[in-house]
Write a protein that holds these residues in place. Structure first.
Motif, PDB file in Angstrom:
ATOM      1  N   UNK A 132       2.031  18.150  31.662  1.00 43.02           N
ATOM      2  CA  UNK A 132       0.248  17.085  30.741  1.00 43.02           C
ATOM      3  C   UNK A 132       1.156  16.803  29.207  1.00 43.02           C
ATOM      4  N   UNK A 133       0.823  15.646  29.277  1.00 39.85           N
ATOM      5  CA  UNK A 133       1.531  15.065  27.847  1.00 39.85           C
ATOM      6  C   UNK A 133       0.802  13.640  27.366  1.00 39.85           C
ATOM      7  N   UNK A 134       1.430  13.220  27.146  1.00 45.66           N
ATOM      8  CA  UNK A 134       0.486  11.846  26.392  1.00 45.66           C
ATOM      9  C   UNK A 134       2.068  11.244  26.629  1.00 45.66           C
ATOM     10  N   UNK A 135       2.382  10.214  27.331  1.00 43.55           N
ATOM     11  CA  UNK A 135       3.379   9.465  27.749  1.00 43.55           C
ATOM     12  C   UNK A 135       3.882   7.541  26.718  1.00 43.55           C
ATOM     13  N   UNK A 136       4.336   7.704  26.468  1.00 43.79           N
ATOM     14  CA  UNK A 136       4.483   6.111  25.568  1.00 43.79           C
ATOM     15  C   UNK A 136       5.355   4.995  26.447  1.00 43.79           C
ATOM     16  N   UNK A 137       5.151   4.443  26.271  1.00 49.79           N
ATOM     17  CA  UNK A 137       5.711   3.745  26.461  1.00 49.79           C
ATOM     18  C   UNK A 137       6.602   2.688  25.862  1.00 49.79           C
ATOM     19  N   UNK A 138       7.810   1.928  25.366  1.00 51.31           N
ATOM     20  CA  UNK A 138       8.432   1.134  24.206  1.00 51.31           C
ATOM     21  C   UNK A 138       9.111   0.418  24.335  1.00 51.31           C
ATOM     22  N   UNK A 139       9.656  -0.933  23.684  1.00 53.69           N
ATOM     23  CA  UNK A 139      10.056  -2.022  23.876  1.00 53.69           C
ATOM     24  C   UNK A 139      10.854  -2.349  23.032  1.00 53.69           C
ATOM     25  N   UNK A 164       0.004   4.598  25.486  1.00 49.39           N
ATOM     26  CA  UNK A 164       0.032   5.070  25.766  1.00 49.39           C
ATOM     27  C   UNK A 164      -0.954   6.228  27.375  1.00 49.39           C
ATOM     28  N   UNK A 165      -0.422   6.972  27.778  1.00 50.01           N
ATOM     29  CA  UNK A 165      -1.104   7.268  29.015  1.00 50.01           C
ATOM     30  C   UNK A 165      -1.156   8.723  28.345  1.00 50.01           C
ATOM     31  N   UNK A 166      -2.433   8.904  28.307  1.00 44.07           N
ATOM     32  CA  UNK A 166      -2.652  11.033  28.711  1.00 44.07           C
ATOM     33  C   UNK A 166      -3.285  11.290  30.004  1.00 44.07           C
ATOM     34  N   UNK A 218      11.642   1.854  27.513  1.00 44.38           N
ATOM     35  CA  UNK A 218      11.661   3.305  27.156  1.00 44.38           C
ATOM     36  C   UNK A 218      10.099   4.224  27.341  1.00 44.38           C
ATOM     37  N   UNK A 219      10.415   5.510  27.609  1.00 47.39           N
ATOM     38  CA  UNK A 219       9.262   5.798  28.212  1.00 47.39           C
ATOM     39  C   UNK A 219       9.376   7.671  27.036  1.00 47.39           C
ATOM     40  N   UNK A 220       8.589   7.995  26.460  1.00 45.86           N
ATOM     41  CA  UNK A 220       8.825   9.211  25.581  1.00 45.86           C
ATOM     42  C   UNK A 220       7.866  10.097  26.346  1.00 45.86           C
ATOM     43  N   UNK A 233      -1.717   6.178  14.534  1.00 42.62           N
ATOM     44  CA  UNK A 233      -2.889   6.760  14.273  1.00 42.62           C
ATOM     45  C   UNK A 233      -3.650   7.474  15.898  1.00 42.62           C
ATOM     46  N   UNK A 234      -4.509   8.388  15.387  1.00 39.43           N
ATOM     47  CA  UNK A 234      -5.282   9.304  16.576  1.00 39.43           C
ATOM     48  C   UNK A 234      -4.838   8.822  17.312  1.00 39.43           C
ATOM     49  N   UNK A 235      -4.668   8.998  18.388  1.00 37.45           N
ATOM     50  CA  UNK A 235      -4.847   8.181  20.067  1.00 37.45           C
ATOM     51  C   UNK A 235      -4.173   6.561  20.314  1.00 37.45           C
ATOM     52  N   UNK A 236      -3.457   6.643  19.651  1.00 36.22           N
ATOM     53  CA  UNK A 236      -2.695   5.107  19.507  1.00 36.22           C
ATOM     54  C   UNK A 236      -1.171   5.617  18.973  1.00 36.22           C
ATOM     55  N   UNK A 237      -0.447   4.337  19.816  1.00 34.43           N
ATOM     56  CA  UNK A 237       1.264   4.615  20.187  1.00 34.43           C
ATOM     57  C   UNK A 237       1.358   4.237  18.337  1.00 34.43           C
ATOM     58  N   UNK A 238       2.832   4.573  17.819  1.00 35.91           N
ATOM     59  CA  UNK A 238       3.558   4.342  16.903  1.00 35.91           C
ATOM     60  C   UNK A 238       3.787   3.012  16.822  1.00 35.91           C
ATOM     61  N   UNK A 239       3.076   2.245  15.497  1.00 41.89           N
ATOM     62  CA  UNK A 239       3.956   1.085  15.447  1.00 41.89           C
ATOM     63  C   UNK A 239       4.714   0.897  13.482  1.00 41.89           C
TER      64      UNK A 239
END
Lengths: 117, 113
Positions: A86-93, A111-113, A33-35, B39-45
């Motif tokens: 402009x955002x922070x992008x998170x990948x999830x599995x 994450x990628x800023x 997933x990409x969020x 936590x700040x700057x990190x992905x959810x856990x």
């Protein structure tokens, strides 16, 4: 973190340029997933993949495309970046739900800023 | 449309007390509900998952309740510690999106010594 890496971790780009973000997993999970995460909006789903070459749109997919040519890699492309991306992008599995909490949860990358000027 | 609401105000509590966070949802019939820590700057856990047929789930100092009639989940941290300070996210399964999750905006918890 579960074996998930994202690259780059930070990127600054200009409006109109193409950008590709990469997510790589070593867990052999089927779903990816990409969020994006923005203040006041929380995490929102952009696209997801349920297998190699199998992808579908999420709630905020406009302006984004994805590709998954291998189980371990899921790419997110902004064809022509805009400031609203402009955002922070998170990948999830995640793996196939199997009635066990460990398989029904998602594991997130760091994450990628991305900043689009 | 499906909606998830978490306390928007930050929660400040003293070390040793119990923190209680709320997650309310509408237009949902979730198979399960999950809680994550970020936590700040990190992905959810991932922290805990509770299914629709479960009323309560515990893990060490964490406890989650799930009331499908009220459409509400409560997340408790007992004997809170400054290290528990973080943002806590509630998430429900998103229909027709490959087991993707729909997240609340999160509640910030600050535990002071």
């Amino acid at each position: 973190d579960a074996g998930i890496t994202q690259s780059p971790r930070h990127k600054v780009t200009e409006t109109g340029t193409p950008v590709t973000l990469r997510c790589h997993q070593t867990e052999n999970h089927r779903y990816m997933y990409w969020y994006r995460q923005d203040p006041g909006h929380g995490l929102r789903l952009i696209h997801y993949s349920y297998g190699v070459k199998d992808t579908d749109k999420g709630e905020v997919s406009d302006g984004y495309s994805v590709s998954r040519s291998k189980t371990e890699d899921f790419l997110l492309t902004l064809e022509s970046a805009t400031s609203s991306q402009t955002s922070v992008y998170f990948c999830a599995i995640s793996d196939l739900p199997g009635g066990d909490a460990s398989t029904d949860t998602q594991y997130f990358g760091p994450g990628t800023r991305l900043t689009v000027l | 449309s499906q909606k998830i609401e978490q306390n928007s105000e930050a929660l400040n509590i003293q070390e040793g007390k119990t923190a209680t966070l709320t997650c309310n949802y509408t237009n949902y019939s979730p198979a399960y509900l999950q809680w994550y820590r970020q936590d700040p700057g990190r992905g959810p856990v991932f922290l805990l998952l509770i299914r629709e047929n479960e009323k309560e789930k515990r893990k060490e100092r964490l406890k989650v309740t799930f009331d499908t009639t009220l459409k509400q989940s409560l997340f408790h941290i007992t004997a809170s510690q400054p290290a528990d300070s973080a943002t806590y996210l509630c998430a429900l399964d998103m229909s027709n999106s490959g087991y993707a999750l729909n997240f609340g905006k999160g509640t910030s918890l600050l535990v002071t010594p």
